[in-house]
Design an enzyme around this catalytic site. Structure first.
Site, PDB file in Angstrom:
ATOM      1  N   SER A   1       5.777   5.196   0.973  1.00  0.00           N
ATOM      2  CA  SER A   1       4.971   4.039   1.349  1.00  0.00           C
ATOM      3  C   SER A   1       5.437   3.436   2.658  1.00  0.00           C
ATOM      4  O   SER A   1       6.616   3.480   3.008  1.00  0.00           O
ATOM      5  CB  SER A   1       5.073   2.976   0.243  1.00  0.00           C
ATOM      6  OG  SER A   1       4.477   1.760   0.630  1.00  0.00           O
TER       7      SER A   1
ATOM      8  N   MET B   1       0.770   2.910  -8.240  1.00  0.00           N
ATOM      9  CA  MET B   1       1.083   2.370  -6.919  1.00  0.00           C
ATOM     10  C   MET B   1       0.466   0.984  -6.732  1.00  0.00           C
ATOM     11  O   MET B   1      -0.405   0.563  -7.481  1.00  0.00           O
ATOM     12  CB  MET B   1       0.559   3.325  -5.843  1.00  0.00           C
ATOM     13  CG  MET B   1      -0.954   3.475  -5.835  1.00  0.00           C
ATOM     14  SD  MET B   1      -1.549   4.920  -4.935  1.00  0.00           S
ATOM     15  CE  MET B   1      -1.359   6.199  -6.160  1.00  0.00           C
TER      16      MET B   1
ATOM     17  N   ASP C   1       0.850  -1.183   0.000  1.00  0.00           N
ATOM     18  CA  ASP C   1       0.000   0.000   0.000  1.00  0.00           C
ATOM     19  C   ASP C   1       0.885   1.231   0.000  1.00  0.00           C
ATOM     20  O   ASP C   1       1.770   1.371   0.833  1.00  0.00           O
ATOM     21  CB  ASP C   1      -0.932  -0.032   1.207  1.00  0.00           C
ATOM     22  CG  ASP C   1      -1.872  -1.225   1.149  1.00  0.00           C
ATOM     23  OD1 ASP C   1      -2.656  -1.293   0.205  1.00  0.00           O
ATOM     24  OD2 ASP C   1      -1.796  -2.085   2.035  1.00  0.00           O
ATOM     25  N   THR C   2       0.606   2.129  -0.913  1.00  0.00           N
ATOM     26  CA  THR C   2       1.544   3.178  -1.285  1.00  0.00           C
ATOM     27  C   THR C   2       0.778   4.418  -1.706  1.00  0.00           C
ATOM     28  O   THR C   2      -0.376   4.319  -2.111  1.00  0.00           O
ATOM     29  CB  THR C   2       2.406   2.682  -2.465  1.00  0.00           C
ATOM     30  OG1 THR C   2       3.064   1.478  -2.091  1.00  0.00           O
ATOM     31  CG2 THR C   2       3.442   3.701  -2.894  1.00  0.00           C
ATOM     32  N   VAL C   3       1.437   5.579  -1.646  1.00  0.00           N
ATOM     33  CA  VAL C   3       0.889   6.776  -2.266  1.00  0.00           C
ATOM     34  C   VAL C   3       1.861   7.248  -3.337  1.00  0.00           C
ATOM     35  O   VAL C   3       3.073   7.236  -3.151  1.00  0.00           O
ATOM     36  CB  VAL C   3       0.626   7.911  -1.250  1.00  0.00           C
ATOM     37  CG1 VAL C   3      -0.459   7.503  -0.273  1.00  0.00           C
ATOM     38  CG2 VAL C   3       1.891   8.312  -0.506  1.00  0.00           C
TER      39      VAL C   3
END
Length: 529
Positions: A368, A431, A349-351
């Site tokens: 992240s 992402m 899970d990342t931005v």
């Protein structure tokens, strides 16, 4: 460029001389506000990134890592690559961890030194215009006074809450009243606001050498962890040259290892040789070739990639044209390959965000925790959630990514950049763990076929399975006839929801401005002026 939007979408491209695009609307607004105050694209990117720590805590936090590619304008535009990823603690008991079947996902053994704050400081000092503290205004306000949780974030928060609920410091910070906040509900974390203020006022020093660093180290010691103050003090980021491969009229740039951008480049280079010119990205044959090329990219990366100090094969060797051509020659156009070593790593899970300004500066930026809230370790009284990037190590013997003390692990997060000739064209990213290089490949294929950036992000995606060498997941919008065509070639197909296929942002140079695009799979949007 084709301006049609042939795929179902909740987004329109944004055309402006200054743009910001990311996965959460409040963060987009923070970036736009920085530009309106006279800041440049780096200021906008940092204001958005800092705000995302607060408003999208399910994907990133103060304990995250970060990577960036910045294009600076001028007669000879230049790409600057930034690797701010942290290392494992110097006193990590690597032998104990290597004796296990796999690395832990949660807890202190998965924690590496956070690099995002150092990245913010470095980019601001070298490229920014605004005072560093000014970039924190929105983030501090939302942490202290609260913000309305957006729908996609709320959904993920609820999904992962049971995994972390038994960890007291996490529950105290992120599960108020014993549950995750619902969409539209106000969430606030005053302790995080105070930590942000300390970082802003000290230009990051407090996080690595001051009271915040001491709080992190003290909490680690109290729980028997290896991390100590000197690990934080010794953190250093690195400026690196990008690695690249051409595809049709464009060149895709990625950062070198320890990130997995190399997988996208290998896959794209193999595909260029295997597809013999035109490639229909929506056809069964076109998707089959992309999948087979991606399997090769993953197989090579998972065999050879790790901290570059420990790699025994160079990026240049893996991207050599003759090598890519030989790999392409082994692809069967009518049959799926059983690349058991090509299994993708677990999702994360990342931005991702991009910003570009009227002077020609463009930023591709990603940060992240790895898996959602990361390790589940939250430093009491600070709101600092620590990443679990150590889970990216392998326990396999004699592997360049084998867990060790003072080492950077395999990283999934990868910003991307596209040039045409020597000119910057597009900053973008997709992402989501193993989806990232696959998303980069699919965006590049669609751009080469004439799609605009919004259509390239809207288009239905496929993803190589992480637990089945013949498995492929696709989104609902992929036609049944295409799925059947892939099944005839031996792919084991299944449909999954949009949450499994990442989320991207893009800014494409056009005329004297940009076309900015945002993925409909996320809460965010693109904006500009």
């Amino acid at each position: 460029m084709n301006w049609d939007l042939p795929y179902p979408s909740r987004r329109q491209p944004v055309l402006a001389r200054n743009v910001v695009a990311t996965s959460q609307p409040l963060a987009v607004q923070a970036g736009i506000a920085a530009l309106e105050r006279g800041g440049n694209a780096v200021d906008a990117a940092l204001a958005a990134a800092i705000t995302l720590v607060v408003v999208e805590p399910t994907n990133n936090g103060l304990g995250s890592d970060a990577f960036a590619i910045i294009s600076t304008p001028g007669p000879s535009p230049r790409l600057h690559g930034i690797n701010a990823s942290g290392r494992s603690p110097a006193k990590l008991d690597a032998d104990r961890l290597a004796s296990a079947d796999k690395m832990p996902l949660l807890g202190w053994d998965a924690v590496t030194v956070p690099g995002a704050v150092a990245c913010w400081v470095d980019l601001s000092r070298r490229f920014g215009r605004l005072p560093f503290a000014d970039l924190f205004e929105r983030a501090i306000r939302y942490a202290r006074d609260g913000f309305a949780v957006s729908p996609v974030t709320a959904q993920l928060w609820a999904t992962v809450a049971p995994l972390y609920a038994s960890m007291p410091s996490f529950a105290a910070a992120f599960l108020p009243g014993g549950r995750s906040p619902q969409a539209g509900e106000t969430f606030r974390l005053p302790e995080l606001a105070t930590s942000l203020e300390r970082i802003a006022q000290s230009e990051g020093e407090d996080f690595y050498r001051g009271d915040l660093a001491a709080s992190i180290a003290k909490h680690a010691t109290s729980e028997g962890a290896a991390l100590v103050m000197s690990d934080l003090e010794s953190h250093a980021l690195e400026e690196v040259d990008t690695i690249s491969t051409p595809f049709r009229d464009h060149t895709l740039h990625e950062l070198p290892p320890n990130g997995q951008g190399l997988a996208a480049l290998i896959a794209l280079g193999v595909l260029d040789h295997a597809s013999d010119g035109a490639l229909d990205p929506d056809s069964a044959e076109g998707i089959h070739l992309q999948i087979e090329a991606m399997k090769i990219g993953f197989a090579e990366v998972h065999a050879h990639l790790g901290d570059p100090e420990n790699m025994r094969v160079t990026c240049a060797e893996l991207l050599a044209d003759d090598y890519l051509r030989r790999q392409a020659s082994g692809i069967d156009r009518d049959r799926a390959s059983n690349h058991s070593s090509a299994i993708a790593p677990r999702g994360g899970d990342t931005v991702y965000l991009t910003a570009a300004d009227a002077d020609g500066m463009m930023v591709s930026f990603i940060q992240s925790n790895y898996f959602s809230f990361g390790s589940g370790i939250v430093v009491p009284g600070t709101g600092i959630s620590l990443q679990n990037r150590g889970a990216g190590f392998t326990t396999g013997a004699d592997h360049p990514n084998r867990v060790a003390a003072g080492k950077r692990p395999f990283h999934t997060i990868i910003p991307a950049f596209v040039t045409t000739g020597s000119e910057p064209l597009m900053s973008f990213g997709v992402m989501g763990g193993a989806m990232q290089p696959q998303g980069h490949l699919q965006v590049m294929v669609r751009m080469a076929a004439g799609s605009g950036p919004q259509a390239a992000l809207d288009a239905p995606r496929w993803q190589v399975s992480e637990d089945d060498p013949l498995g492929v997941a696709v989104e609902a919008a992929v036609p049944d006839a295409v799925v059947a065509g892939l099944e005839r070639r031996g792919h084991r197909m299944r449909r999954l929801g949009p949450e499994w296929f990442g989320g991207g942002q893009a800014a494409l140079r056009h005329g004297d401005g940009y076309v900015a695009a945002s993925d409909p799979r996320k809460d965010g949007h693109a904006a500009g002026f």
